[in-house]
Design a protein around this motif. Structure first.
Motif, PDB file in Angstrom:
ATOM      1  N   ALA A  33       0.855  -1.195   0.000  1.00 35.41           N
ATOM      2  CA  ALA A  33       0.000   0.000   0.000  1.00 35.41           C
ATOM      3  C   ALA A  33       0.886   1.238   0.000  1.00 35.41           C
ATOM      4  N   ALA A  36      -0.501   7.902   1.045  1.00 35.74           N
ATOM      5  CA  ALA A  36      -1.372   8.868   0.401  1.00 35.74           C
ATOM      6  C   ALA A  36      -0.574  10.100   0.004  1.00 35.74           C
ATOM      7  N   ARG A  41      -6.446  12.648   0.743  1.00 35.15           N
ATOM      8  CA  ARG A  41      -7.243  12.467  -0.466  1.00 35.15           C
ATOM      9  C   ARG A  41      -7.852  13.820  -0.826  1.00 35.15           C
ATOM     10  N   GLU A 102     -13.411   7.371  -6.501  1.00 31.26           N
ATOM     11  CA  GLU A 102     -12.498   6.606  -5.660  1.00 31.26           C
ATOM     12  C   GLU A 102     -11.072   7.074  -5.893  1.00 31.26           C
ATOM     13  N   GLU A 103     -10.426   7.496  -4.814  1.00 33.97           N
ATOM     14  CA  GLU A 103      -9.019   7.905  -4.893  1.00 33.97           C
ATOM     15  C   GLU A 103      -8.155   6.767  -4.371  1.00 33.97           C
ATOM     16  N   LYS A 104      -7.187   6.401  -5.191  1.00 31.43           N
ATOM     17  CA  LYS A 104      -6.196   5.391  -4.820  1.00 31.43           C
ATOM     18  C   LYS A 104      -4.833   6.004  -5.118  1.00 31.43           C
ATOM     19  N   THR A 107      -4.107   6.808  -8.886  1.00 32.22           N
ATOM     20  CA  THR A 107      -5.289   6.918  -9.743  1.00 32.22           C
ATOM     21  C   THR A 107      -6.449   7.575  -9.007  1.00 32.22           C
ATOM     22  N   GLU A 109     -10.527   7.309  -9.757  1.00 35.50           N
ATOM     23  CA  GLU A 109     -11.544   6.689 -10.596  1.00 35.50           C
ATOM     24  C   GLU A 109     -12.862   7.413 -10.378  1.00 35.50           C
TER      25      GLU A 109
END
Length: 187
Positions: A33, A36, A41, A102-104, A107, A109
């Motif tokens: 992982a 961030a 985010r 969705e924040e990853k 990326t 999305e």
């Protein structure tokens, strides 16, 4: 859904290209992982702030990277993507809508709901779903939105923008959609 390219603005909101900002940290994390971005985010936080503005019926326009977020005193709110002119309706007359963002690490999305155009008559939103109708909003802060989009265009001048999409339907042709235009409530 969008994948952030190396030459796109970093999602942390720094204004730098992704490759010069957070990409190295994401790559260093490998399969583990990744941490961030510096501000957590940022898009999620901006959307939370936008929802609070809707609840307070406060008009705001904010730019974050390639995104413009705005809310009206009437309780409408949108997330706009400044390069492809995609839009996601966040609130409708004070009612917060269910959205897919969705924040990853690496990326963001987003399942976009509309394509938008700013013209002399206001904000025109054309839904991607065939069962919905176009809507025109003459009371939206078009001048402020246009100024924010112009800022995005200036920052992105000369940068090749690549948007990877999996299931992004085309916006209906203007001739087809013009018959389905309906004024926004209260207009």
């Amino acid at each position: 859904m969008a994948r952030i390219g190396r030459n796109e603005p970093c999602p942390c909101g720094s204004g730098n290209k992704y490759k010069k900002c957070c990409l190295a940290r994401v790559q260093a994390a490998g399969a583990a992982a990744a941490p961030a971005p510096p501000s957590g985010r940022p898009l999620g936080a901006a959307l939370d702030e936008l929802r609070r503005s809707v609840a307070q019926r406060q008009a705001v326009v904010r730019q974050l990277g390639v995104f413009v977020l705005f809310a009206t005193a009437g309780g409408d709110a949108w997330l706009l993507e400044g390069l492809e002119r995609d839009a996601l309706r966040i609130a409708d007359q004070g009612r917060i809508l269910e959205v897919s963002v969705e924040e990853k690490p690496g990326t963001i999305e987003i399942v976009w709901s509309h394509h938008f155009v700013l013209d002399q008559d206001g904000f025109l939103a054309t839904p991607y779903a065939a069962d919905l109708r176009q809507s025109r909003h003459a009371d939206y802060p078009v001048a402020r939105i246009r100024a924010a989009l112009k800022g995005i265009g200036k920052r992105m001048a000369g940068v090749h923008h690549v948007l990877h999409s999996e299931t992004m339907p085309e916006a209906p042709a203007a001739a087809e959609a013009s018959a389905a235009v309906e004024p926004a409530a209260g207009a």
